[in-house]
Design an enzyme around this catalytic site. Structure first.
Site, PDB file in Angstrom:
ATOM      1  CG  HIS A  38       9.181   1.338   9.393  1.00 53.44           C
ATOM      2  ND1 HIS A  38       8.728   0.588   8.336  1.00 53.44           N
ATOM      3  CD2 HIS A  38       9.700   0.454  10.291  1.00 53.44           C
ATOM      4  CE1 HIS A  38       8.986  -0.695   8.567  1.00 53.44           C
ATOM      5  NE2 HIS A  38       9.569  -0.788   9.747  1.00 53.44           N
ATOM      6  CG  ASP A  88      -0.638  -2.786   2.667  1.00 52.39           C
ATOM      7  OD1 ASP A  88      -1.494  -2.884   3.556  1.00 52.39           O
ATOM      8  OD2 ASP A  88       0.305  -1.969   2.721  1.00 52.39           O
ATOM      9  N   GLY A 105       0.813  -1.207   0.000  1.00 59.37           N
ATOM     10  CA  GLY A 105       0.000   0.000   0.000  1.00 59.37           C
ATOM     11  C   GLY A 105       0.846   1.256   0.000  1.00 59.37           C
TER      12      GLY A 105
END
Length: 465
Positions: free
Chosen positions: A230, A190, A130
């Site tokens: 992240h 995703d 994604g």
């Protein structure tokens, strides 16, 4: 002469006959409706029994729990069951690979062409990120960060494009009578945080299946605040909320009649915000503070990761905890804890480009990293953003050379392609790569072998390569 009384009597008789006919017609329709209802009910009962038996006897579903019944699934299927061939082939192949191979390795791709090269080079699966769709392949035609800003049907659209590219590669090889790899590599796609609630997850899973995805992963973040694993600012949903997301996704697959693999991902290793304290398992990690947006602050770490994944395990085929560094010790602790309660549970690991690999590991450790993960049970290992980085680094390198050296830089790239042909690379001949020879075969089938409009014959590609 007909009297008025005769006319009245005749009209009355006709009215009685019409009413009688209407009553008979209505009765027949009612009887037909009742018979159809009985047939439908019998068919639904039979389908329900068959589905229940399949869930109980097929090892594919060992350890998987469903919060709904087979009757619920059959009721939602409708009278016509559509077959999704690519999704079924992909799911069955992915399941087999995960049980036959030490590791199933995949690279995240952006385009159908990248997927074809990945398969041609020897990879057995494709990852569809994604993040990459947000950055450069979404239906909004925008560049976005990984925050679920793009239209929710974008990933299914790219999955469809990838499958079309793989099918074309298969058709070309088949028409030319050439052996090659198994082209229809399973796609693991995703679904981010589901782009909404449980109903959104249900619909998105269905769209992924229609596009031919073999596996789909969902993550336990709040969809409206979703971030890349992240990035900072991640907000978790309660454990029970995400179990409902997984349930919705599994229900969609069951309604479609597909053995699509469902991957549950948690971001609890780094996330510090939670929408609600409604679930008892989440309360252990509350700090007692609230954010300015009203979210609960929670402790991040491996303990909340394990608490959540223990709850997700019965509803998912694979578990994935997103990590901030390539930390084998965390990976080992996670695997051992999960397998102590769920022996043999399949695990997934993101070998992320967000890690500075050489800052954390030396060359020898990097070389054995995936083997060590595989030994712990991490069967699916992937580089999420490989396509983005490969595309940008290769184009920058070519453009920088072209800006300073002119055609010398491009000729160097072309020679590199020619050198790679010894390893099976074929895209040097770009006309053939995209199907010109295949459509020449179509043209010959229509117009005969003497057709004068065949494309490859007389082309520069045929003459010079």
């Amino acid at each position: 002469m007909i009297s008025g009384l005769d006319v009245m009597l005749e009209g009355l008789t006709e009215g009685i006959d019409a009413n009688l006919l209407g009553t008979q017609t209505q009765k027949a329709a009612t009887e037909r409706g009742a018979a159809m209802t009985a047939d439908r009910d019998q068919a639904m009962e039979r389908a329900t029994r068959e589905l229940e038996a399949g869930w109980a006897s097929d090892g594919r579903w060992e350890g998987i729990e469903r919060a709904y019944t087979a009757a619920d699934v059959v009721r939602l299927r409708g009278s016509v069951q559509v077959e999704h061939t690519l999704a079924r082939l992909g799911a069955e192949r992915l399941w087999a690979l995960l049980h036959e191979c030490d590791v199933v390795a995949a690279l995240g791709v952006l385009t159908g062409g990248q997927a074809v090269q990945a398969v041609k080079a020897g990879l057995d699966a494709i990852y569809l990120s994604g993040w990459q769709v947000a950055a450069d392949a979404n239906l909004a035609e925008q560049v976005y960060p990984d925050q679920s800003l793009y239209p929710s049907n974008s990933v299914p659209a790219v999955a469809r494009r990838i499958n079309n590219a793989l099918r074309r590669a298969d058709q070309i090889a088949w028409a030319e009578g050439k052996d090659g790899p198994y082209w229809l590599a399973p796609i693991i796609a995703d679904a981010e945080a589901g782009f909404g609630g449980a109903l959104n997850a249900f619909e998105l899973m269905g769209a992924m299946i229609e596009a031919g995805a073999a596996g789909v992963h969902f993550e336990d973040q709040l969809a409206s605040e979703k971030k890349c694993g992240h990035l900072g600012g991640k907000v978790l949903v309660p454990t029970g909320h995400f179990v409902r997301t997984l349930t919705a996704a599994r229900l969609a697959a069951d309604v479609a009649g597909m053995p699509t693999l469902l991957i549950a991902r948690t971001d609890a290793l780094a996330a510090t915000l939670l929408t609600s304290d409604v679930d008892e398992p989440d309360r252990e990690f509350l700090t007692g503070e609230r954010s300015v947006e009203g979210y609960f602050r929670v402790r991040a770490g491996l303990d909340p990761v394990l608490a959540r994944c223990r709850a997700y395990a019965p509803y998912a085929d694979l578990l994935w905890f997103e990590t901030s560094t390539p930390d084998l010790e965390d990976a080992r602790r996670f695997a051992e804890a999960i397998h102590a309660e769920f022996p043999g549970k399949l695990l997934a690991y993101n070998c992320s480009p967000s890690f500075n690999w050489k800052r954390h590991l030396d060359d020898a450790d990097i070389a054995k990293f995936q083997r060590e993960l595989a030994a712990m049970g991490y069967r699916f290992q992937f580089v999420t953003l490989a396509g983005f980085h490969a595309l940008n680094a290769s184009m920058f390198e070519l453009a920088r050379g072209y800006a300073t050296e002119g055609m010398t830089a491009y000729a160097r790239l072309q020679q590199r392609e020619l050198d790679l042909e010894a390893d099976g690379y074929t895209a040097t001949r770009h006309q053939r790569e995209v199907g010109t020879s295949y459509f020449d075969t179509v043209a010959e089938a229509i117009g005969g072998p003497d057709a004068s409009t065949i494309a490859l014959a007389g082309s520069t590609e045929a003459d010079q390569f």
